[in-house]
Structure formats: structure tokens, C-alpha cells
Design an enzyme around this catalytic site. Structure first.
Site, PDB file in Angstrom:
ATOM      1  N   LYS A  54       0.886  -1.138  -0.056  1.00 29.55           N
ATOM      2  CA  LYS A  54      -0.055  -0.012  -0.056  1.00 29.55           C
ATOM      3  C   LYS A  54       0.868   1.206   0.076  1.00 29.55           C
ATOM      4  CE  LYS A  54      -3.978  -2.310   2.042  1.00 29.55           C
ATOM      5  NZ  LYS A  54      -4.918  -2.418   3.342  1.00 29.55           N
ATOM      6  N   GLN A  98      -5.270  -1.550   9.520  1.00 28.99           N
ATOM      7  CA  GLN A  98      -4.984  -3.055   8.840  1.00 28.99           C
ATOM      8  C   GLN A  98      -5.572  -4.091   9.506  1.00 28.99           C
ATOM      9  OE1 GLN A  98      -3.802  -3.277   5.803  1.00 28.99           O
ATOM     10  NE2 GLN A  98      -4.066  -5.394   5.630  1.00 28.99           N
ATOM     11  N   ASP A 122     -11.287   2.313   3.608  1.00 27.96           N
ATOM     12  CA  ASP A 122     -11.557   1.161   3.360  1.00 27.96           C
ATOM     13  C   ASP A 122     -13.203   0.678   3.171  1.00 27.96           C
ATOM     14  OD1 ASP A 122      -9.352  -0.644   3.639  1.00 27.96           O
ATOM     15  OD2 ASP A 122      -8.840  -0.360   5.264  1.00 27.96           O
TER      16      ASP A 122
END
Ligand code: GUN
Length: 305
Positions: A54, A98, A122
Site C-alpha cells: 500500500k 489494517q 476502506d
């Protein structure tokens, strides 16, 4: 029939290339680039690889990234204190935590505290998920959003097709089913309690496997000519399991001999190739699209701000 490969890497490169002028424009207008903050709690090896990729994608695009890596044993209160500078920093356009989190932390508590709806890159927050249910604009979960891009850009028809999603996670299965429904597919969601999974899967024109079990979807689960999307990412090290799975693919077998491990999806690679009309390979299918869509969501949020 040998299915054509749906090249996720190529499509992700297209998506990234389309973002470049948008990043330049934002940077010129605001005098600073878009900024993504990544919070990785602990040292889970797979998560470390994902986060590294990422950050690398950000670098490639000229997006600023900020990383915070608190230790695995951190308490909820200490985590909230540690993230405070990021949460308060108005130059941060997008924030992600995460997954998975260590056991002592609860995602339901952590995500709403750290990630506000305007920086929910997200699409895991309640506001983004509610927007998805009613099909309004908000960041969409990156993996299913990437799969939709792959289907569209590969000109695979969705409306009227029977889509079967195997797996009901909040990150992939549920949002995937909703996105396919919004495009007028007839959608079935299967899960661990589904009776006769093979029979359900065999009715699919579009089969999405997201269960996290290596090569669990075999020939008996695939209708000839189906489009098969494999979200799984499982590392195998047992030679007796690996050799028959990749007997048709000498390059994968020699890579296994060298590295002593190999990545396999949730679908048996032989079955996928033989039975489908088109399929996503593992690796190089869905994985790169997740990262590309994270960049899209970051740029969308920065433009909104
Ligand atoms: N873990 C596995 N996939 C994802 C993802 O798309 N986002 C985050 N934050 N964690 C993940």
C-alpha cells in the site's frame, strides 16, 4: 474449454495510470499531495506485506503516506492515545486500520474511533456500509470494488446473471453481494452453514470465492463456462498437496522447489482453468486490484476535501 485469464495486474495499472493526473491536480491546487495514514497493530507477516504494498503504491503515485505501527500487545486506550496526532491532523485525507487486529482489540470499537466517515478509505465504517446498502456514493470496500472494475473493464455482463458469492465477511462477501445486486445480478450468498455448497456454486454464471480455504472449490463446484473470481490467498508448503495442484504448471512447480512455498487461492487452479470461460489467477488476479482501489478511494476523498 480453457478459460481466459482476467489480468488484475494489468487492470490495476490502468486504474493507477488514470489516477496520476488527478493526484497532480490536487497537489497543485492545495499545495500538498493527498495523504493516506496506515495503522498496523502488531507484526502479522501477511499484514506487513499488504501494508508495504500500500505504501509502495502511494509512492508510485505521489501520494503522501503516514505509517503508525503500535506493538501487538497495545491496549485500546493506549492505541487511542497513539493515534491521536493522526486523528487530529486535518492534512490526512484517508485513514485505514489494517485487519486483522490482535485479540484484545475490537474492530467495532477501534474503527469508529479512529476512522471518521469522511476519511473511511476502506469503506469499513457504518456510514460507508449504509451508503452501499442504498447505493449512494461513499468509499467502497476495496477488494469487491476492484472485482467490479475487473468485470466491467473485461466487458463481462452482470445484469440478469446468477452470481454466487461464497463467504459472508464484512470485508469481501457481504459488500461483494450488494455490489453485484446493484448491477442487477441475481445473487446467492453461501457460507459455512450452506447445505450442498457444490450444487449452489454450480448454478453460478459468476462465482466469487472468498472463504480462505486453499483450493476448496473444485471441479464439481463450477458450471462449464462460468466466470470464476478467486479472492483467496493461501500459502501452501506441503509438497504432497502442492504437486498435484500445479501438475499442469511447471513454472509454478519450479518456483515452489526454489521458495518452498506457493500461493494458492480458494479455487483449485486446475479446475478454474479447465471449467471457466474466464478466471482470476492467484497471484496476479484480485490482489493488485485491492491496492488500486485503495488509491482510488484516497484520491476520491482528497478531492472531496
Ligand atoms: N485485511 C485484509 N484486507 C484488508 C483491507 O482491504 N483493508 C484492511 N484495512 N485490512 C485488510
Amino acid at each position: 474449454m480453457a478459460g481466459v485469464v482476467l489480468d488484475g495486474k494489468k487492470v490495476s495499472q490502468e486504474i493507477i495510470a488514470e489516477l496520476k493526473p488527478r493526484v497532480k491536480e490536487i497537489t497543485k491546487k492545495r499545495g500538498r499531495p493527498p495523504c493516506l495514514a496506515v495503522i498496523l497493530v502488531g507484526d502479522d507477516p501477511a499484514s506487513q506485506i499488504y501494508v508495504r504494498n500500500k505504501v509502495k503504491a502511494c509512492e508510485e503515485l505521489g501520494i503522501r503516506s503516514v505509517e503508525l505501527r503500535p506493538p501487538a500487545n497495545i491496549t485500546t486506550d493506549a492505541l487511542f492515545e497513539a493515534v491521536d496526532p493522526i486523528v487530529k491532523d486535518k492534512t490526512v485525507d484517508a485513514i485505514l486500520v489494517q485487519m486483522p487486529l490482535p485479540k484484545q482489540l475490537r474492530a467495532e470499537e477501534v474503527i469508529p474511533y479512529i476512522v471518521d466517515p469522511f476519511r473511511d478509505v476502506d469503506g469499513f465504517g457504518i456510514h460507508s456500509l449504509g451508503s452501499l446498502v442504498v447505493n449512494r456514493f461513499a468509499p467502497r470496500a476495496c477488494t469487491p470494488a476492484g472485482i467490479m472494475q475487473l468485470l466491467h473493464r473485461s466487458k463481462i455482463p452482470i445484469a440478469g446473471k446468477h452470481a454466487v458469492v461464497v463467504g459472508r465477511s464484512d470485508i469481501v462477501g457481504k459488500p461483494m453481494a450488494l455490489m453485484l445486486l446493484h448491477e442487477n445480478a441475481t445473487v446467492t450468498i453461501c457460507h459455512s452453514q450452506t447445505r450442498n455448497l457444490a450444487e449452489e456454486c454450480k448454478r453460478a454464471d459468476i462465482l466469487v470465492a472468498a472463504i480462505g480455504r486453499p483450493a476448496a472449490i473444485t471441479r464439481d463446484f463450477i458450471k462449464p463456462g462460468a466466470v470464476v473470481i478467486d479472492v483467496g490467498m493461501n500459502r501452501l508448503t506441503d509438497k504432497d498437496v502442492v504437486v498435484p495442484l500445479f501438475a499442469h504448471d511447471l513454472s509454478r512447480l519450479s518456483a515452489f522447489a526454489k521458495n518452498e512455498s506457493v500461493l494458492v487461492g480458494d479455487v483449485d487452479p486446475r479446475a478454474m482453468q479447465e471449467m471457466s470461460s474466464a478466471y482470476t489467477p492467484v497471484p496476479g488476479g484480485v490482489g493488485p486490484l485491492t491496492i488500486a482501489m485503495l488509491m482510488v478511494n484516497t484520491v476520491d476523498l482528497a478531492e472531496m476535501h
